[in-house]
Each structure stands twice: as C-alpha cells, then as structure tokens.
Design a protein around this motif. Structure first.
Motif, PDB file in Angstrom:
ATOM      1  N   UNK A   1       0.804  -1.218   0.000  1.00  0.00           N
ATOM      2  CA  UNK A   1       0.000   0.000   0.000  1.00  0.00           C
ATOM      3  C   UNK A   1       0.841   1.273   0.000  1.00  0.00           C
ATOM      4  N   UNK A   2       1.990   1.243   0.665  1.00  0.00           N
ATOM      5  CA  UNK A   2       2.853   2.424   0.634  1.00  0.00           C
ATOM      6  C   UNK A   2       3.499   2.585  -0.736  1.00  0.00           C
ATOM      7  N   UNK A   3       3.795   1.474  -1.405  1.00  0.00           N
ATOM      8  CA  UNK A   3       4.276   1.568  -2.792  1.00  0.00           C
ATOM      9  C   UNK A   3       3.222   2.263  -3.654  1.00  0.00           C
ATOM     10  N   UNK A   4       1.983   1.800  -3.530  1.00  0.00           N
ATOM     11  CA  UNK A   4       0.903   2.356  -4.342  1.00  0.00           C
ATOM     12  C   UNK A   4       0.652   3.823  -4.001  1.00  0.00           C
ATOM     13  N   UNK A   5       0.699   4.148  -2.701  1.00  0.00           N
ATOM     14  CA  UNK A   5       0.453   5.526  -2.266  1.00  0.00           C
ATOM     15  C   UNK A   5       1.512   6.479  -2.816  1.00  0.00           C
TER      16      UNK A   5
ATOM     17  N   UNK B   1       6.153  10.376  -6.315  1.00  0.00           N
ATOM     18  CA  UNK B   1       7.065  10.034  -7.396  1.00  0.00           C
ATOM     19  C   UNK B   1       7.804   8.731  -7.176  1.00  0.00           C
ATOM     20  N   UNK B   2       8.806   8.488  -8.024  1.00  0.00           N
ATOM     21  CA  UNK B   2       9.409   7.165  -8.129  1.00  0.00           C
ATOM     22  C   UNK B   2      10.331   6.774  -6.983  1.00  0.00           C
ATOM     23  N   UNK B   3      11.110   7.701  -6.449  1.00  0.00           N
ATOM     24  CA  UNK B   3      12.194   7.310  -5.540  1.00  0.00           C
ATOM     25  C   UNK B   3      11.683   6.553  -4.319  1.00  0.00           C
ATOM     26  N   UNK B   4      10.657   7.076  -3.654  1.00  0.00           N
ATOM     27  CA  UNK B   4      10.137   6.403  -2.458  1.00  0.00           C
ATOM     28  C   UNK B   4       9.339   5.167  -2.841  1.00  0.00           C
ATOM     29  N   UNK B   5       8.544   5.272  -3.911  1.00  0.00           N
ATOM     30  CA  UNK B   5       7.724   4.126  -4.321  1.00  0.00           C
ATOM     31  C   UNK B   5       8.604   2.941  -4.715  1.00  0.00           C
ATOM     32  N   UNK B   6       9.742   3.214  -5.373  1.00  0.00           N
ATOM     33  CA  UNK B   6      10.645   2.136  -5.771  1.00  0.00           C
ATOM     34  C   UNK B   6      11.261   1.446  -4.558  1.00  0.00           C
TER      35      UNK B   6
ATOM     36  N   UNK C   1       8.843  -4.980  -1.129  1.00  0.00           N
ATOM     37  CA  UNK C   1       7.790  -5.951  -1.420  1.00  0.00           C
ATOM     38  C   UNK C   1       8.363  -7.186  -2.099  1.00  0.00           C
ATOM     39  N   UNK C   2       9.238  -6.983  -3.067  1.00  0.00           N
ATOM     40  CA  UNK C   2       9.869  -8.118  -3.752  1.00  0.00           C
ATOM     41  C   UNK C   2      10.737  -8.925  -2.792  1.00  0.00           C
TER      42      UNK C   2
END
Length: 293
Positions: free
Chosen positions: A257-261, A267-272, A278-279
């Motif tokens: 959910x934090x990835x999606x949020x 933007x990308x840096x935190x989501x990545x 997750x992986x």
C-alpha cells in the motif's frame, strides 16, 4: 546364529528401504497441499479448505489469552468459537477470492519459500479493483499440513491474529463489543446516505480499543473510499494513515500500500524503495511485474 543375524539385518535393511521410498519430505508435502488449496479455491470447495485450518491451536491461544488476563472461560470460549466458527471466517475471505476468480479467471501462485518450519506461498488473484495478493502460511501440526495463518496485502487481514482478537472480546466483553458494532454499523449507514462527515463523527464515539480494531478501521476505510469524495485530502490521509498504522506488522500489506500511495503522490524514488521491499518480502524478483507494477 550367523544366518539369523544376516536374516535380521536383511529385514531391517528392507524395512528402511521401504520407509525411505514411501516417505515424503516436508517440502514436497507443503507443495502438494499448496497446489491442492489453489485447486480447491478455484472450484469453490470451501468445506474441504476448512479442514486445513489449524483450529485446535487457535482455540488454545484464545483460552491462554483469556486466562492470562484473569478470564476463566475455557468451555465458553470453545462454544463461542464453534458459534462464530473460525472456519466461517476463513471461508468468507476464500469465498471472496473464489468470486473474483469466477469473474476474471486469473489466480496463480507467484512465490513460495520455507522458513522456520513454516511454508509461505503467495497467490495472485485478479479483482475488479486492486490486484489481491494473499500470503498463506502452512505448518505441520501432529504430522498433518495445516493452514497456520493467511494474510491479505490489500486489506491488511491477518487471519490468526484478527480472529483471536475478536474472539477474545466476543467471549469476555461481548456487551461492549456489540455496542461498538452498533456504532460502526450506524457510521456505515450514515456514509451510504451521503453524510460521511457525520459517519466519521459517529465513528469517533466508538470506545477504545474497539475503534482501533483492524476490522473496524477497514470498514471505515471502505466507506471513506466509496462515499468520501467531499472529504478534504487531509481527512482522507488521516484515515489512510490509521489504516497503515494498525496493520503495520503485516509487512506485505505495508509495502504494497505504501508503494501504491507514493507512486501516486511523491514520485518514483520512495515508491521504488517500497517496491523493492515488497519483492524482498515475497523473495522472488519481478514476481509482481505486470500485476502490481
């Protein structure tokens, strides 16, 4: 005498050979049950799935929790347990998965690993909204492979913990719990009639610890997502923040959910970073490519 010893040794040798040929290692047993459970889920054979639930040990945990806090309700807890049934609660989630599978015909195992005598496997199910990722944890109990626990990445459901939590209050503090449920239902009704502000105000009347139950927070999130278009961004964020907070220990849920949020906000840096987490959690690189990202 020598011939007798030779005969005895031959019998022992043949017996050991027989046992080794007919025994199945734990990893193989786990994989067999994993594949069987997915087949049963697709077919909707919930009664057969229920037989895998580790219900006896869940009863013991409910009793131990009651005893540790001064409640002596062994007999009653078993009655309540039978009334609510762990199997009914387990089946409801599996029924939801089966319903989505019937619509979209997409369900598959995406990863698995064995750690500390527990076998974790992850199922992807296509749904109308977000992809559902389910972590099912198996354990050998009395020489039988049992479902020890299962968790949802999208809702935060952690079956074993959530059921024991609710069952404890249902057994020992049922009147308080029922009052909290009445207020929760009132909030849902207010939201469905378009008054989400009043629904949130009413929700705040729910006493602790009930207002912070994961199942309660999930209901709050559901009606905010469905009916809360008029809420401010700050109000929606506060509900989301509570949702993450109460499910923090469910790492799959947290990372998902934090990835999606952050993908949709910062933007990308935190989501990545959360995508990598997750992986790492499911222990298979790119297993979620084309599913979650």
């Amino acid at each position: 005498m020598v011939n007798e010893k030779c005969t005895y040794c031959t019998i022992v040798f043949l017996f050991l050979q027989f046992v080794s040929c007919n025994s199945v290692d734990d990893n193989t047993r786990f994989k067999q049950v994993t594949n069987n459970l997915v087949v049963l889920l697709k077919k909707g054979e919930f009664t057969r799935i229920e037989k895998y639930i580790d219900e006896n040990n869940i009863i013991l945990e409910i009793n131990a929790l009651s005893d540790s806090l001064g409640y002596k309700n062994k007999g009653k807890s078993k009655t309540i347990f039978s009334y609510n049934t762990v199997n009914h609660n387990a089946s409801q989630y599996f029924k939801d998965l089966h319903s989505e599978y019937r619509k979209y015909k997409k369900m598959k195992i995406i990863s698995n690993y064995l750690e500390n005598k527990k076998y974790h496997f992850f199922i992807y199910t296509k749904t109308e909204n977000a992809p559902e990722i389910t972590e099912i944890i198996l354990k050998i109990v009395n020489d039988k492979v049992k479902i020890y626990d299962y968790k949802s990445f999208t809702t935060g459901l952690s079956f074993r913990e959530d059921f024991i939590h609710i069952a404890f209050y249902n057994i020992n503090k049922s009147s308080e719990l029922n009052q909290a449920i009445r207020l929760l239902n009132k909030s849902t009704n207010l939201a469905s009639r378009g008054d989400v502000e009043a629904a949130l105000e009413n929700y705040d009347k729910i006493l602790e610890p009930y207002k912070y139950f994961k199942t309660f927070i999930q209901t709050k999130v559901n009606f905010v997502l469905r009916y809360g278009e008029e809420l401010t961004e700050e109000q929606r964020f506060q509900v989301f923040d509570e949702w993450i907070d109460v499910n923090w220990e469910n790492k799959g849920f947290r990372y998902y959910n934090l990835y999606d949020f952050y993908k949709n906000t910062e933007g990308d840096s935190i989501s990545l970073m959360y995508r990598d987490s997750l992986e790492n959690y499911i222990r298979k690189e790119n297993a979620l490519k084309g599913i979650v990202y």
